[in-house]
Design a protein around this motif. Structure first.
Motif: not given
Length: 430
Positions: A124, A193, A221, A223, A259-260, A368
């Motif tokens: 990621l 993301a 996602w 991030q 998913k963060s 993840l």
């Protein structure tokens, strides 16, 4: 189908490490694990499958890096007094260069090669605020077959010209990139993301727009960074006095959910950890970066006590190495110094070798939302794996040769290992 015979490391459903000293890994035509276990038990079933015998080697899941910055390769090891001066003096000037497609493409190709050389098969990663940097990373990852999750870095205030966004356009670009890249790739291995750099560099309008995109595209996602540095936390408090904490800012804008992934998460209290758990969000723990920048230590004991999802990450270029062995060793050091306060008592938590390895593979995959897909070698997982040589250096050979159990073997690799241990990196498409 293809098969590989060697010692075989994987994790069971409880996260416990399992080692078959004479194991067999069978990969089907789709690049999935068809069988994994003891060679003697499986050999008759797969006698017809061409098998590569690798005596003295260990087959292990490919490592998962939960947080890394591909545009920061060339600022790794830059001296600075702390996070904010490091951003100002090194990171932002370097990231300005990624407006150029050619520069982005060259760096992305090098970055992916470096990941694979170190046994990382899922990452990621941040890009920069330039669309060119995102396109370059996805194109390079598609060629290599590597599982990459990335996104355009959003920052429309408190950062210099050359990396600062225009608010509305940044959101338009983000949605366009989601539609272009998310779920694409030779095996669907490319993921998008939504990427606010961190709350201080994002206006309310930009944060609100990202929250709307997160709701519209629940499969992508998110991030960012949170609670890395005390000066940064004080800055956030000035900018967002109405919020209970730095983490609560992201939650208010709809950016804290499954998913963060939030890098660092060092200076949390129990309320922050409870909020992370309630939202099924995860922390990317960056021990070499935290030590290098003097940011503080992640509290593994409290995270485990409150069942907060977390896994390990390199955070290059604040982090000092792509090597999962270096990251695991740094996490071990940190775990021995972190503690949980309960009244007047303190309970330290020293991570075991098996726990360290899990946090950089199957545990990171769980963080993840990719459990059962990557980070393990159970049936149905992508056959992303590494072949390790426990005799890669004379000292390592001497120490692993004396290992009496799995914990001693893994710990010797963690303490003494580096990229030389990674003899081969296999991707599900290769």
């Amino acid at each position: 189908m293809s098969a590989y015979r060697a010692s075989l490391l994987r994790f069971d459903a409880a996260g416990s490490a399992v080692l078959d000293t004479d194991g067999l890994l069978v990969v089907d035509a789709a690049g999935k694990v068809a069988a994994a276990g003891d060679f003697a038990q499986l050999k008759s079933q797969f006698v017809h499958v061409p098998t590569q015998h690798l005596p003295g080697r260990i087959i292990a899941p490919g490592f998962v890096d939960l947080h890394v910055h591909y545009p920061q390769i060339d600022v790794i090891g830059s001296p600075a007094d702390g996070l904010l001066p490091w951003l100002e003096n090194y990171t932002f000037p370097e990231e300005k260069r990624f407006v150029a497609q050619e520069y982005s493409a060259q760096t992305a190709t090098f970055f992916i090669a470096e990941l694979m050389r170190n046994g990382v098969t899922t990452a990621l990663t941040f890009a920069t605020s330039h669309v060119a940097s995102v396109n370059a990373m996805f194109k390079a990852a598609d060629v290599a077959g590597l599982r990459i999750i990335t996104g355009k870095c959003l920052q429309d205030r408190n950062c210099p010209d050359g990396v600062r966004d225009e608010t509305e356009q940044s959101l338009i670009d983000t949605e366009s990139l989601i539609q272009q890249w998310h779920g694409k790739g030779t095996r669907g291995q490319l993921g998008y993301a939504i990427t606010p750099r961190f709350a201080p560099t994002c206006s309310d309008a930009q944060m609100r727009g990202m929250g709307e995109l997160a709701a519209k595209y629940p499969d992508v996602w998110i991030q960012s960074h949170v609670s890395e540095n005390v000066d940064e936390i004080a800055w956030v408090k000035e900018l967002y006095p109405q919020d209970a904490s730095y983490l609560a800012v992201y939650d208010r804008f709809g950016l804290l959910r499954h998913k963060s992934i939030y890098a660092h998460s060092i200076h949390f209290d129990d309320a922050d950890r409870a909020l992370m758990k309630a939202r099924s969000a995860a922390a990317a723990v960056c021990p070499t970066s935290n030590l290098f920048l003097g940011s503080g230590n992640f509290d593994f004991a409290d995270a485990a006590n409150q069942n907060m999802l977390h896994g390990l990450a390199s955070d290059v270029g604040g982090g000092t190495s792509f090597s999962p062995f270096k990251n695991m060793l740094a996490a071990y050091y940190v775990s021995r110094s972190s503690s949980r306060t309960s009244g007047l008592a303190k309970q330290a938590m020293t991570l075991s070798p098996e726990q360290l390895w899990w946090l950089h593979s199957a545990g990171a995959a769980r963080a993840l939302g990719l459990e059962g897909v990557v980070g393990n070698l159970q049936i149905g997982c992508d056959a992303d794996f590494v072949i390790l040589n426990p005799q890669a250096t004379p000292l390592l050979a001497r120490r692993t040769g004396r290992a009496e159990n799995l914990a001693e073997l893994l710990f010797a690799l963690i303490v003494l290992g580096d990229d030389r241990v990674i003899e081969q990196t296999h991707l599900a498409t290769s």
